[in-house]
Design a protein around this motif. Structure first.
Motif, PDB file in Angstrom:
ATOM      1  N   PRO A  17       0.452  -0.891   0.207  1.00 49.70           N
ATOM      2  CA  PRO A  17      -0.237  -0.021  -0.072  1.00 49.70           C
ATOM      3  C   PRO A  17       0.365   1.085   0.105  1.00 49.70           C
ATOM      4  O   PRO A  17       1.802   1.722   0.424  1.00 49.70           O
ATOM      5  N   LEU A  18       0.414   2.576  -0.308  1.00 46.35           N
ATOM      6  CA  LEU A  18       0.949   3.665  -0.399  1.00 46.35           C
ATOM      7  C   LEU A  18       1.483   3.916   1.310  1.00 46.35           C
ATOM      8  O   LEU A  18       0.683   3.861   1.880  1.00 46.35           O
ATOM      9  N   PHE A  19       2.799   4.090   2.070  1.00 47.79           N
ATOM     10  CA  PHE A  19       2.688   5.219   2.706  1.00 47.79           C
ATOM     11  C   PHE A  19       2.550   5.806   2.939  1.00 47.79           C
ATOM     12  O   PHE A  19       2.392   6.545   2.361  1.00 47.79           O
ATOM     13  N   GLY A  20       2.741   6.482   4.880  1.00 45.43           N
ATOM     14  CA  GLY A  20       2.655   8.201   4.906  1.00 45.43           C
ATOM     15  C   GLY A  20       2.881   9.101   3.657  1.00 45.43           C
ATOM     16  O   GLY A  20       2.681  10.115   3.595  1.00 45.43           O
ATOM     17  N   LYS A  21       4.563   9.152   3.759  1.00 38.49           N
ATOM     18  CA  LYS A  21       4.913   9.856   2.932  1.00 38.49           C
ATOM     19  C   LYS A  21       4.341  10.016   1.731  1.00 38.49           C
ATOM     20  O   LYS A  21       3.918  11.026   0.659  1.00 38.49           O
ATOM     21  N   GLU A  22       3.849   9.124   0.893  1.00 37.92           N
ATOM     22  CA  GLU A  22       4.058   9.542  -0.391  1.00 37.92           C
ATOM     23  C   GLU A  22       1.698   9.522  -0.037  1.00 37.92           C
ATOM     24  O   GLU A  22       1.158  10.205  -1.109  1.00 37.92           O
ATOM     25  N   LEU A  23       1.277   9.146   1.133  1.00 39.92           N
ATOM     26  CA  LEU A  23      -0.181   9.581   1.094  1.00 39.92           C
ATOM     27  C   LEU A  23      -0.291  11.248   1.060  1.00 39.92           C
ATOM     28  O   LEU A  23      -1.495  12.051   0.391  1.00 39.92           O
ATOM     29  N   ALA A  24       0.626  11.590   1.918  1.00 39.98           N
ATOM     30  CA  ALA A  24       1.110  12.785   2.481  1.00 39.98           C
ATOM     31  C   ALA A  24       0.890  13.982   1.284  1.00 39.98           C
ATOM     32  O   ALA A  24       0.792  14.723   0.814  1.00 39.98           O
ATOM     33  N   GLU A  25       1.998  13.128  -0.118  1.00 37.73           N
ATOM     34  CA  GLU A  25       2.438  14.291  -1.596  1.00 37.73           C
ATOM     35  C   GLU A  25       0.760  14.022  -1.919  1.00 37.73           C
ATOM     36  O   GLU A  25       0.928  14.424  -3.169  1.00 37.73           O
ATOM     37  N   GLY A  26       0.168  13.387  -1.721  1.00 34.38           N
ATOM     38  CA  GLY A  26      -1.022  13.485  -2.736  1.00 34.38           C
ATOM     39  C   GLY A  26      -0.995  12.264  -3.872  1.00 34.38           C
ATOM     40  O   GLY A  26      -1.286  12.182  -4.778  1.00 34.38           O
ATOM     41  N   ARG A  27      -0.119  11.594  -3.768  1.00 36.82           N
ATOM     42  CA  ARG A  27       0.153   9.951  -4.808  1.00 36.82           C
ATOM     43  C   ARG A  27      -0.427   9.710  -4.697  1.00 36.82           C
ATOM     44  O   ARG A  27      -1.477   8.972  -4.171  1.00 36.82           O
ATOM     45  N   GLN A  28      -0.878   8.873  -6.207  1.00 37.65           N
ATOM     46  CA  GLN A  28      -1.878   8.005  -5.920  1.00 37.65           C
ATOM     47  C   GLN A  28      -1.439   6.787  -6.516  1.00 37.65           C
ATOM     48  O   GLN A  28      -0.938   6.833  -7.109  1.00 37.65           O
ATOM     49  N   ARG A  29      -2.188   5.537  -6.206  1.00 37.03           N
ATOM     50  CA  ARG A  29      -2.000   4.227  -6.800  1.00 37.03           C
ATOM     51  C   ARG A  29      -2.024   3.667  -8.176  1.00 37.03           C
ATOM     52  O   ARG A  29      -2.918   3.960  -9.055  1.00 37.03           O
ATOM     53  N   ILE A  30      -1.495   3.762  -9.062  1.00 34.85           N
ATOM     54  CA  ILE A  30      -1.238   3.374 -10.449  1.00 34.85           C
ATOM     55  C   ILE A  30      -0.831   2.054 -10.948  1.00 34.85           C
ATOM     56  O   ILE A  30      -0.701   1.850 -12.231  1.00 34.85           O
ATOM     57  N   VAL A  31      -1.176   1.095  -9.876  1.00 33.95           N
ATOM     58  CA  VAL A  31      -1.094  -0.467  -9.959  1.00 33.95           C
ATOM     59  C   VAL A  31      -2.195  -1.377  -9.476  1.00 33.95           C
ATOM     60  O   VAL A  31      -2.347  -0.776  -8.519  1.00 33.95           O
ATOM     61  N   ASP A  32      -2.572  -1.549 -10.670  1.00 34.77           N
ATOM     62  CA  ASP A  32      -4.438  -2.413  -9.960  1.00 34.77           C
ATOM     63  C   ASP A  32      -4.073  -3.710  -9.847  1.00 34.77           C
ATOM     64  O   ASP A  32      -3.354  -4.507 -11.086  1.00 34.77           O
ATOM     65  N   MET A  33      -4.024  -4.783  -9.158  1.00 36.93           N
ATOM     66  CA  MET A  33      -3.541  -6.509  -9.017  1.00 36.93           C
ATOM     67  C   MET A  33      -5.724  -6.790  -9.407  1.00 36.93           C
ATOM     68  O   MET A  33      -6.234  -7.125  -8.069  1.00 36.93           O
ATOM     69  N   ASP A  60       1.780 -16.227 -12.017  1.00 39.52           N
ATOM     70  CA  ASP A  60       1.607 -17.164 -11.215  1.00 39.52           C
ATOM     71  C   ASP A  60       0.317 -16.585 -10.148  1.00 39.52           C
ATOM     72  O   ASP A  60      -0.724 -17.530 -10.240  1.00 39.52           O
ATOM     73  N   ARG A  61       0.417 -15.858  -9.267  1.00 42.94           N
ATOM     74  CA  ARG A  61       0.390 -15.439  -8.573  1.00 42.94           C
ATOM     75  C   ARG A  61       0.339 -14.006  -7.746  1.00 42.94           C
ATOM     76  O   ARG A  61       1.758 -12.841  -8.266  1.00 42.94           O
ATOM     77  N   VAL A  62      -0.691 -13.272  -7.515  1.00 43.18           N
ATOM     78  CA  VAL A  62      -0.677 -11.916  -7.135  1.00 43.18           C
ATOM     79  C   VAL A  62      -1.089 -11.409  -6.207  1.00 43.18           C
ATOM     80  O   VAL A  62      -2.089 -12.036  -5.832  1.00 43.18           O
ATOM     81  N   PHE A  63      -0.771 -10.913  -5.262  1.00 41.01           N
ATOM     82  CA  PHE A  63      -1.201 -10.165  -3.819  1.00 41.01           C
ATOM     83  C   PHE A  63      -1.266  -8.626  -3.532  1.00 41.01           C
ATOM     84  O   PHE A  63      -0.520  -8.044  -3.756  1.00 41.01           O
ATOM     85  N   ASP A  64      -2.328  -8.314  -3.388  1.00 37.07           N
ATOM     86  CA  ASP A  64      -2.294  -6.908  -3.371  1.00 37.07           C
ATOM     87  C   ASP A  64      -2.555  -6.113  -2.331  1.00 37.07           C
ATOM     88  O   ASP A  64      -2.237  -6.730  -1.548  1.00 37.07           O
TER      89      ASP A  64
END
Length: 91
Positions: A17-33, A60-64
């Motif tokens: 998951p996005l962590f604190g600094k990334e969230l504070a900077e307003g970053r968005q997730r660009i990966v969908d699983m 073969d397997r993905v974990f979100d």
């Protein structure tokens, strides 16, 4: 897991998951699983990026980002650890 006499390489991916600094900077997730199909879709992070710039990969397997350490271990690591303890190559 493959029979003991043969080898089967599997590729497993986990997206954190996005962590604190990334969230504070307003970053968005660009990966969908897609955990059902093992598909990972990566979006263009540039503003105004076209949807046709999606890149799709299948594993073969993905974990979100919602999976726990226990789920990851049980789904991908436990059999490898068990085989290594029994003396088989676990790499």
């Amino acid at each position: 897991m493959a029979a003991r006499g043969s080898e089967c390489v599997q590729v497993v991916v986990r997206c954190r998951p996005l962590f604190g600094k990334e969230l504070a900077e307003g970053r968005q997730r660009i990966v969908d699983m897609d955990t059902e199909t093992g598909q990972v879709t990566v979006k263009n992070p540039k503003p105004g990026g076209a949807d046709d710039e999606l890149k799709k990969f299948t594993f073969d397997r993905v974990f979100d980002w919602n999976c726990t350490q226990r789920q990851l271990y049980e789904g991908a690591g436990a059999k490898i650890v068990d085989a290594a303890i029994e003396g088989y190559n676990g790499t």
